[in-house]
Design an enzyme around this catalytic site. Structure first.
Site, PDB file in Angstrom:
ATOM      1  N   LYS A 135      16.124  36.913  11.855  1.00 36.41           N
ATOM      2  CA  LYS A 135      15.057  35.922  11.982  1.00 36.41           C
ATOM      3  C   LYS A 135      13.755  36.594  12.383  1.00 36.41           C
ATOM      4  O   LYS A 135      13.047  36.173  13.285  1.00 36.41           O
ATOM      5  CB  LYS A 135      15.454  34.845  12.972  1.00 36.41           C
ATOM      6  CG  LYS A 135      16.625  34.032  12.458  1.00 36.41           C
ATOM      7  CD  LYS A 135      16.980  32.913  13.360  1.00 36.41           C
ATOM      8  CE  LYS A 135      18.168  32.174  12.768  1.00 36.41           C
ATOM      9  NZ  LYS A 135      18.758  31.270  13.701  1.00 36.41           N
ATOM     10  N   TYR A 163      10.562  39.368  10.538  1.00 36.11           N
ATOM     11  CA  TYR A 163      10.045  40.105   9.401  1.00 36.11           C
ATOM     12  C   TYR A 163       9.665  41.512   9.831  1.00 36.11           C
ATOM     13  O   TYR A 163       9.590  41.816  11.021  1.00 36.11           O
ATOM     14  CB  TYR A 163       8.828  39.385   8.803  1.00 36.11           C
ATOM     15  CG  TYR A 163       9.139  37.996   8.344  1.00 36.11           C
ATOM     16  CD1 TYR A 163      10.015  37.771   7.292  1.00 36.11           C
ATOM     17  CD2 TYR A 163       8.575  36.891   8.967  1.00 36.11           C
ATOM     18  CE1 TYR A 163      10.319  36.485   6.871  1.00 36.11           C
ATOM     19  CE2 TYR A 163       8.866  35.604   8.557  1.00 36.11           C
ATOM     20  CZ  TYR A 163       9.740  35.416   7.509  1.00 36.11           C
ATOM     21  OH  TYR A 163      10.037  34.142   7.094  1.00 36.11           O
ATOM     22  N   ILE A 202       8.095  37.356  14.145  1.00 36.82           N
ATOM     23  CA  ILE A 202       9.194  36.394  14.237  1.00 36.82           C
ATOM     24  C   ILE A 202       9.099  35.375  13.101  1.00 36.82           C
ATOM     25  O   ILE A 202       8.008  35.029  12.646  1.00 36.82           O
ATOM     26  CB  ILE A 202       9.244  35.704  15.616  1.00 36.82           C
ATOM     27  CG1 ILE A 202       8.060  34.787  15.843  1.00 36.82           C
ATOM     28  CG2 ILE A 202       9.373  36.733  16.733  1.00 36.82           C
ATOM     29  CD1 ILE A 202       8.174  33.931  17.099  1.00 36.82           C
ATOM     30  N   CYS A 203      10.246  34.926  12.643  1.00 35.07           N
ATOM     31  CA  CYS A 203      10.323  33.969  11.542  1.00 35.07           C
ATOM     32  C   CYS A 203       9.985  32.565  12.046  1.00 35.07           C
ATOM     33  O   CYS A 203      10.694  32.013  12.880  1.00 35.07           O
ATOM     34  CB  CYS A 203      11.715  33.987  10.928  1.00 35.07           C
ATOM     35  SG  CYS A 203      11.911  32.788   9.617  1.00 35.07           S
ATOM     36  N   LEU A 204       8.912  32.008  11.530  1.00 31.62           N
ATOM     37  CA  LEU A 204       8.498  30.656  11.892  1.00 31.62           C
ATOM     38  C   LEU A 204       8.319  29.766  10.663  1.00 31.62           C
ATOM     39  O   LEU A 204       7.850  28.644  10.772  1.00 31.62           O
ATOM     40  CB  LEU A 204       7.187  30.700  12.670  1.00 31.62           C
ATOM     41  CG  LEU A 204       7.207  31.404  14.021  1.00 31.62           C
ATOM     42  CD1 LEU A 204       5.800  31.519  14.586  1.00 31.62           C
ATOM     43  CD2 LEU A 204       8.102  30.671  14.987  1.00 31.62           C
TER      44      LEU A 204
END
Length: 174
Positions: free
Chosen positions: A111, A113, A118-120
């Protein structure tokens, strides 16, 4: 805000909404937007401290207010895990949310990149788009980074992907 837990709703309603729709290229309007950003961040920080929920420190790393750095932390099993936090304000801000980075966690979870961003995308970006330009940095921390830390840090700790600084120091000494 349907479906949100009462604590999240309460927190969000106490963070001031922003009114100036301006990005880093907008001169005096950007300066006004930065003032609103600071006001919201101060309110959010004070609210967290008064609720004994202090979990981040950030400040602008340049005079233009386009680069931000600081620390964030998460307590798991009574141990505090602290991480560097950084992000740049995109030129298309506030239409585009900032990409929050925790560089030392880069590659430790799916989660995230490249570069520790952070993946949002799935949960936060549609919410940001719907609330542009009223949301700002404080809202990104509250609705983006805080839930991400709560979901990911316990998994990373329990799987051994991250170690508490005291555990790491002990293993280095042996």
């Amino acid at each position: 805000m349907e479906g949100w837990d009462p604590n999240t709703k309460s927190t969000l309603t106490q963070i001031p909404l922003l009114t100036t729709k301006a990005g880093p290229r907008d001169g005096a309007a950007w300066t006004q937007r930065l003032k609103e950003e600071y006001k919201a961040l101060i309110a959010y920080t004070q609210m967290n401290k008064s609720n004994d929920n202090d979990w981040f420190r950030i400040s602008a790393a340049n005079s233009e207010g386009t680069r931000w750095t600081g620390k964030c932390w998460y307590v798991h099993n009574l141990l505090k895990y602290e991480f560097d936090l950084q992000f740049d304000i995109p030129v298309t801000y506030p239409a585009t949310a900032p990409e929050l980075e925790l560089p030392e966690l880069d590659g430790k979870t799916q989660k995230m990149y490249r570069g520790g961003k952070i993946c949002l995308t799935v949960h936060f970006k549609p919410l940001w788009a719907k609330n542009c330009p009223r949301f700002g940095i404080a809202h990104a921390l509250c609705l983006g980074l805080a839930p991400w830390l709560a979901a990911e840090i316990p998994i990373l700790v329990d799987s051994g992907m991250i170690k508490h600084k005291d555990d790491a120091a002990t293993s280095n000494e042996s």
